[in-house]
Write a protein that holds these residues in place. Structure first.
Motif, PDB file in Angstrom:
ATOM      1  N   VAL A  72      -1.330  10.711 -19.020  1.00 21.55           N
ATOM      2  CA  VAL A  72      -0.390  11.606 -18.113  1.00 21.55           C
ATOM      3  C   VAL A  72      -0.717  11.008 -16.689  1.00 21.55           C
ATOM      4  O   VAL A  72       0.216  11.280 -15.918  1.00 21.55           O
ATOM      5  N   VAL A  73      -1.760  10.776 -16.423  1.00 22.70           N
ATOM      6  CA  VAL A  73      -2.183  10.601 -15.099  1.00 22.70           C
ATOM      7  C   VAL A  73      -1.125   9.103 -14.585  1.00 22.70           C
ATOM      8  O   VAL A  73      -0.556   9.020 -13.547  1.00 22.70           O
ATOM      9  N   VAL A  74      -1.461   8.152 -15.387  1.00 26.95           N
ATOM     10  CA  VAL A  74      -0.591   6.962 -15.226  1.00 26.95           C
ATOM     11  C   VAL A  74       1.035   7.123 -15.273  1.00 26.95           C
ATOM     12  O   VAL A  74       1.521   6.769 -14.241  1.00 26.95           O
ATOM     13  N   ALA A  75       1.470   8.023 -15.762  1.00 25.51           N
ATOM     14  CA  ALA A  75       2.665   8.250 -15.816  1.00 25.51           C
ATOM     15  C   ALA A  75       3.008   9.166 -14.754  1.00 25.51           C
ATOM     16  O   ALA A  75       4.279   9.019 -14.096  1.00 25.51           O
ATOM     17  N   SER A  76       2.341  10.203 -14.249  1.00 29.62           N
ATOM     18  CA  SER A  76       2.307  10.878 -13.160  1.00 29.62           C
ATOM     19  C   SER A  76       2.425  10.096 -11.690  1.00 29.62           C
ATOM     20  O   SER A  76       3.436  10.464 -10.850  1.00 29.62           O
ATOM     21  N   VAL A  77       1.498   8.902 -11.714  1.00 30.95           N
ATOM     22  CA  VAL A  77       1.476   8.516 -10.272  1.00 30.95           C
ATOM     23  C   VAL A  77       2.257   7.150 -10.192  1.00 30.95           C
ATOM     24  O   VAL A  77       2.029   6.329  -9.376  1.00 30.95           O
ATOM     25  N   TRP A  78       2.900   6.786 -11.296  1.00 27.58           N
ATOM     26  CA  TRP A  78       3.653   5.594 -11.512  1.00 27.58           C
ATOM     27  C   TRP A  78       4.760   5.583 -10.267  1.00 27.58           C
ATOM     28  O   TRP A  78       5.390   6.507  -9.984  1.00 27.58           O
ATOM     29  N   PRO A  79       4.834   4.199  -9.565  1.00 27.20           N
ATOM     30  CA  PRO A  79       5.540   4.445  -8.411  1.00 27.20           C
ATOM     31  C   PRO A  79       7.107   4.952  -9.000  1.00 27.20           C
ATOM     32  O   PRO A  79       7.694   4.385  -9.926  1.00 27.20           O
ATOM     33  N   GLN A  80       7.824   5.621  -8.147  1.00 24.55           N
ATOM     34  CA  GLN A  80       9.243   5.880  -8.253  1.00 24.55           C
ATOM     35  C   GLN A  80       9.273   6.641  -9.662  1.00 24.55           C
ATOM     36  O   GLN A  80      10.588   7.082  -9.867  1.00 24.55           O
ATOM     37  N   ALA A  81       8.323   7.296 -10.446  1.00 27.35           N
ATOM     38  CA  ALA A  81       8.457   7.854 -11.547  1.00 27.35           C
ATOM     39  C   ALA A  81       8.568   9.492 -11.356  1.00 27.35           C
ATOM     40  O   ALA A  81       7.931   9.764 -10.304  1.00 27.35           O
ATOM     41  N   ARG A  82       9.461  10.110 -12.143  1.00 30.77           N
ATOM     42  CA  ARG A  82       9.699  11.511 -11.776  1.00 30.77           C
ATOM     43  C   ARG A  82       8.763  12.375 -12.896  1.00 30.77           C
ATOM     44  O   ARG A  82       8.810  13.677 -12.971  1.00 30.77           O
ATOM     45  N   PHE A  83       7.842  11.535 -13.833  1.00 26.87           N
ATOM     46  CA  PHE A  83       7.482  12.364 -14.592  1.00 26.87           C
ATOM     47  C   PHE A  83       6.106  13.772 -13.917  1.00 26.87           C
ATOM     48  O   PHE A  83       6.348  14.663 -14.254  1.00 26.87           O
ATOM     49  N   GLY A  84       5.701  12.952 -12.965  1.00 26.06           N
ATOM     50  CA  GLY A  84       4.690  13.805 -12.208  1.00 26.06           C
ATOM     51  C   GLY A  84       5.299  14.863 -11.658  1.00 26.06           C
ATOM     52  O   GLY A  84       4.938  16.127 -11.469  1.00 26.06           O
ATOM     53  N   ILE A  85       6.517  14.710 -10.997  1.00 24.79           N
ATOM     54  CA  ILE A  85       7.134  15.935 -10.148  1.00 24.79           C
ATOM     55  C   ILE A  85       7.757  16.912 -11.354  1.00 24.79           C
ATOM     56  O   ILE A  85       7.561  18.136 -11.037  1.00 24.79           O
ATOM     57  N   LEU A  91       1.024  -1.166  -0.223  1.00 23.07           N
ATOM     58  CA  LEU A  91       0.056  -0.033  -0.071  1.00 23.07           C
ATOM     59  C   LEU A  91       0.817   1.402   0.001  1.00 23.07           C
ATOM     60  O   LEU A  91       1.915   1.426   0.681  1.00 23.07           O
ATOM     61  N   ARG A  92       0.387   2.612  -0.845  1.00 22.67           N
ATOM     62  CA  ARG A  92       1.073   3.397  -0.753  1.00 22.67           C
ATOM     63  C   ARG A  92       0.293   4.569  -0.265  1.00 22.67           C
ATOM     64  O   ARG A  92      -0.769   4.586  -0.305  1.00 22.67           O
ATOM     65  N   PRO A  93       0.837   5.585   0.285  1.00 25.03           N
ATOM     66  CA  PRO A  93       0.147   6.803   0.810  1.00 25.03           C
ATOM     67  C   PRO A  93      -0.625   7.659  -0.388  1.00 25.03           C
ATOM     68  O   PRO A  93      -0.341   7.492  -1.619  1.00 25.03           O
ATOM     69  N   ALA A  94      -1.790   8.337  -0.039  1.00 25.35           N
ATOM     70  CA  ALA A  94      -2.117   8.992  -1.248  1.00 25.35           C
ATOM     71  C   ALA A  94      -1.939  10.386  -1.460  1.00 25.35           C
ATOM     72  O   ALA A  94      -2.017  11.282  -1.034  1.00 25.35           O
ATOM     73  N   ARG A  95      -0.792  10.091  -2.604  1.00 21.11           N
ATOM     74  CA  ARG A  95      -0.042  11.347  -3.007  1.00 21.11           C
ATOM     75  C   ARG A  95      -0.141  11.189  -4.252  1.00 21.11           C
ATOM     76  O   ARG A  95       0.436  10.087  -4.888  1.00 21.11           O
ATOM     77  N   TYR A  96      -0.654  12.231  -4.977  1.00 22.68           N
ATOM     78  CA  TYR A  96      -0.557  12.318  -6.711  1.00 22.68           C
ATOM     79  C   TYR A  96      -0.096  13.179  -7.132  1.00 22.68           C
ATOM     80  O   TYR A  96      -0.411  14.415  -7.288  1.00 22.68           O
ATOM     81  N   PRO A  97       1.394  13.109  -7.411  1.00 21.63           N
ATOM     82  CA  PRO A  97       2.149  14.177  -8.113  1.00 21.63           C
ATOM     83  C   PRO A  97       1.801  14.139  -9.617  1.00 21.63           C
ATOM     84  O   PRO A  97       1.167  13.380 -10.057  1.00 21.63           O
ATOM     85  N   GLY A  98       2.015  15.498  -9.966  1.00 16.49           N
ATOM     86  CA  GLY A  98       1.541  15.792 -11.436  1.00 16.49           C
ATOM     87  C   GLY A  98       0.213  16.208 -11.668  1.00 16.49           C
ATOM     88  O   GLY A  98      -0.185  16.739 -12.688  1.00 16.49           O
ATOM     89  N   LEU A  99      -0.862  16.070 -10.722  1.00 18.79           N
ATOM     90  CA  LEU A  99      -2.171  16.205 -10.926  1.00 18.79           C
ATOM     91  C   LEU A  99      -2.450  17.771 -10.940  1.00 18.79           C
ATOM     92  O   LEU A  99      -3.405  18.632 -11.637  1.00 18.79           O
ATOM     93  N   ASP A 100      -1.499  18.355 -10.434  1.00 18.76           N
ATOM     94  CA  ASP A 100      -1.528  20.069 -10.237  1.00 18.76           C
ATOM     95  C   ASP A 100      -1.276  20.533 -11.471  1.00 18.76           C
ATOM     96  O   ASP A 100      -1.904  21.562 -11.996  1.00 18.76           O
ATOM     97  N   GLY A 101      -0.310  19.921 -12.025  1.00 17.95           N
ATOM     98  CA  GLY A 101       0.363  20.462 -13.308  1.00 17.95           C
ATOM     99  C   GLY A 101      -0.663  20.064 -14.469  1.00 17.95           C
ATOM    100  O   GLY A 101      -1.031  20.895 -15.303  1.00 17.95           O
ATOM    101  N   LEU A 102      -1.197  18.991 -14.198  1.00 20.41           N
ATOM    102  CA  LEU A 102      -2.269  18.661 -15.270  1.00 20.41           C
ATOM    103  C   LEU A 102      -3.587  19.345 -15.190  1.00 20.41           C
ATOM    104  O   LEU A 102      -4.093  20.043 -16.208  1.00 20.41           O
ATOM    105  N   ARG A 103      -3.840  20.056 -14.109  1.00 21.80           N
ATOM    106  CA  ARG A 103      -5.120  20.915 -13.709  1.00 21.80           C
ATOM    107  C   ARG A 103      -4.662  22.115 -14.557  1.00 21.80           C
ATOM    108  O   ARG A 103      -5.603  22.656 -15.075  1.00 21.80           O
ATOM    109  N   ALA A 104      -3.662  22.486 -14.296  1.00 20.74           N
ATOM    110  CA  ALA A 104      -3.102  23.900 -14.709  1.00 20.74           C
ATOM    111  C   ALA A 104      -3.281  23.915 -16.218  1.00 20.74           C
ATOM    112  O   ALA A 104      -3.608  24.815 -16.901  1.00 20.74           O
TER     113      ALA A 104
END
Length: 640
Positions: free
Chosen positions: A278-291, A4-17
């Motif tokens: 974009v969401v898949v790439a952003s929240v993929w484990p240990q990926a830096r796309f979302g960051i 289980l991973r914590p609910a943190r979703y990098p990249g979604l703010d950039g996607l909303r922008a």
């Protein structure tokens, strides 16, 4: 084993922008390459479907999901997030609309009702509103998409436990995908039937983006890690998918908008599927796309994207109405767009800082108690509390006044309805004698019109809503004229009407055609109209005046066609009304009574011009015949 991973979703703010930028640019700068920038709404839908479902699945154990406590907690958090900013935008802009007055107030009560009941899309549909029509400005039109999301927030927590009763994850995903496909198919059917607005506004027909986000959330992505997902090749593949997703979103926004399934749902689906990537790439484990996607400027915009979306459209409508008049569907002056952009960012930032975040942190009741306590604090706090309270009271009062004083219809609709009444009365009562121009007594208007060039008994006029609005003046100037005018006609409609009249023997000696307002024309349509009219008849082509980009091209084509054909002249309505836009309705397209007189003046002058042209043509023919006869006489003398 997955973890289980914590609910943190990098990249979604950039996607909303990115999503809100597409929508804002589409609305504020309609001449930009983003001809389908409205697909940004579908990006929001996918993100909402994924995020809300993921949070519901993670925050509530299976046994508690759907329980009363979890539902109340979820809806309370959604209310804190959405309602304060929404209430601020609606009351503030409605009050501002009262100060501006005019068409921005039309139908305001229905709009506020739709906003207050989370049903703006359905309220608009039942009232016959058209999202894609260039009519009077609708102050809160952008709230239709918020209504779709709000309906999702209300219903989905009740339905998700039912979906979880299906044991296999694959079957759950399949059900969500089938529902998404069904929704997209239904939009395509509605678009094919010519009801694009119903397909676009409908929660049922526009739910596919949300359902695709739900399907992705059910996979567990963003909440569960598998060892294979951490391999470099898997992370690289996810990054490639993200880049491809951004490209798909950009492509969908650049595609031309068409009133059929190619756009509805074609372009919308492309944007939705790109968002999935974009969401898949952003929240993929240990990926830096979302960051990387969450760079500081995009994250700032993404945090405030809700407020930016809420403010940008009503502010644009108000700025255009206050500075230049007209509907934003017809014209957005660059200066108005720039002012709107600045105001939107400032208002969204202030709302986020002083309204949204405090209420999200403390809750509404605690925020109210804090406001009340501020009246007993230091002078600065008392002043701030008094200011905030005054703004709230005045905004609510202003909204009530705006609704109660709003006109029943737009100024353009009123002029068109007056024209329709005039045509109905003309068929029931004898026509009045010609009268002097109503514009004669207006400052800067032409002197009274001389006797009309015709009593109208030999004239038939075929036109669109501009001619319909001018019908009272045409009937007064040419009492015997037959006027056939309707809203939203194009030149191609005119070819069918003229052909039918010619076949039935109902054409008169002078045919007036005014069909250049609603779209570009081509010589083929004009050729067909001319071919249906006997060369002995006169053809008057009324040119167009409207804040639309195709109008100059239309007028050039009409002038060139008239110059190349004998018995065809242009009634220069554009030149007649250009110095007097004050004689038009607020949409800057449809003339009122005095403007209609100028329309009749232009037609009258064209009839005089074509009479002169015919006379000169006959003189030339006689001169040519005389020269030919003289040549024949000379030849006979030489032969003799």
């Amino acid at each position: 084993m997955p973890s289980l991973r914590p609910a943190r979703y990098p990249g979604l703010d950039g996607l909303r922008a990115i999503a809100v930028a597409l929508v804002v640019i589409y609305h504020l700068f309609p001449g930009s390459p983003l001809r389908s920038g409205f697909v940004g709404v579908d990006v929001f839908f996918v993100v909402s479907g994924f995020l809300i479902t993921s949070l519901l699945l993670q925050s509530s154990p299976a046994g508690r999901l759907g329980s009363r406590a979890s539902l109340v907690d979820f809806w309370t958090r959604r209310a804190r997030r959405l309602l304060p900013a929404l209430g601020l935008v609606v009351t503030t802009c409605a009050t501002a609309a009262w100060f501006i007055g005019g068409d921005v107030l039309v139908d305001l009560g229905r709009q506020v009702l739709g906003a207050a009941t989370f049903s703006y899309n359905w309220v608009s549909l039942t009232s016959g509103a058209d999202y894609f029509a260039a009519t009077s400005p609708e102050l809160f039109r952008n709230l239709w998409s918020l209504a779709v999301e709000e309906q999702f927030y209300v219903l989905w927590p009740l339905l998700l436990p039912l979906l979880l009763m299906v044991r296999r994850s694959g079957a759950r995903i399949a059900l969500a995908l089938v529902a998404a496909a069904g929704s997209a198919w239904w939009m395509a059917q509605l678009a094919a039937a010519g009801d694009v607005t119903r397909g676009y506004y409908g929660t049922d027909s526009h739910a596919f983006g949300i359902l695709l986000g739900i399907a992705l959330a059910i996979t567990g992505l963003g909440r569960i890690e598998h060892e294979w997902m951490l391999r470099p090749a898997a992370r690289r593949s996810a990054a490639v998918l993200g880049v491809a997703g951004l490209a798909a979103i950009a492509t969908s926004a650049l595609l031309p908008e068409t009133p059929d399934a190619a756009t509805f749902p074609g372009s919308l689906l492309l944007a939705s599927l790109g968002t999935i990537g974009v969401v898949v790439a952003s929240v993929w484990p240990q990926a830096r796309f979302g960051i990387r996607l969450d760079i500081a400027p995009l994250r700032w915009i993404g945090d405030r994207s809700y407020g930016i979306y809420l403010w940008h459209w009503p502010v644009l409508v108000l700025v255009v109405a206050a500075t230049s008049g007209g509907s934003v569907d017809l014209r957005v002056p660059p200066t108005a767009a720039a002012v709107t952009l600045v105001l939107t960012l400032v208002l969204a930032a202030l709302s986020y800082r002083f309204i949204e975040m405090p209420i999200r942190r403390r809750g509404l009741r605690a925020s109210i108690r804090s406001l009340v306590r501020a009246f007993g604090g230091r002078p600065a706090r008392r002043f701030a509390a008094l200011t905030i309270s005054s703004v709230i009271i005045l905004s609510i009062a202003g909204t009530v006044v705006s609704i109660t004083t709003a006109p029943a219809e737009s100024s353009a609709a009123a002029t068109i309805r007056a024209g329709q009444r005039a045509l109905e009365q003309a068929t029931a009562t004898p026509s009045p004698a010609p009268t002097e121009s109503l514009t004669g007594g207006l400052p800067g208007a032409p002197s009274p019109t001389p006797a009309p060039s015709s009593d109208g008994s030999d004239m038939i006029a075929i036109g669109d809503s501009v001619m319909l609005a001018s019908a009272p003046a045409l009937l007064a100037r040419f009492p015997g004229i037959a006027v056939d005018a309707e809203v939203s006609r194009s030149m191609w409609t005119g070819t069918e009407i003229v052909s039918a009249l010619a076949s039935g023997g109902d054409l008169r000696e002078t045919v007036v055609v005014g069909l250049g307002t609603n779209g570009a024309i081509d010589d083929e349509a004009l050729d067909q109209i001319a071919a249906s009219i006997s060369p002995r008849r006169d053809l008057i082509l009324v040119n167009a005046y409207a804040p639309r980009d195709w109008i100059p091209g239309v007028n050039e084509q009409l002038a060139a066609f008239a110059a190349a054909h004998v018995g065809v002249v242009v009634a220069d309505w554009s030149a007649a009304i250009a110095p007097r836009p004050d004689l038009l309705a607020e949409d800057l397209v449809h003339p009122g009574d005095a403007g209609g007189e100028l329309f009749a003046d232009a037609v009258d002058q064209a009839i005089r011009d074509v009479t002169v042209e015919r006379q000169e043509a006959r003189k030339r023919e006689k001169a040519a015949a005389s020269l030919l006869e003289e040549a024949r006489d000379a030849l006979r003398q030489l032969a003799g």
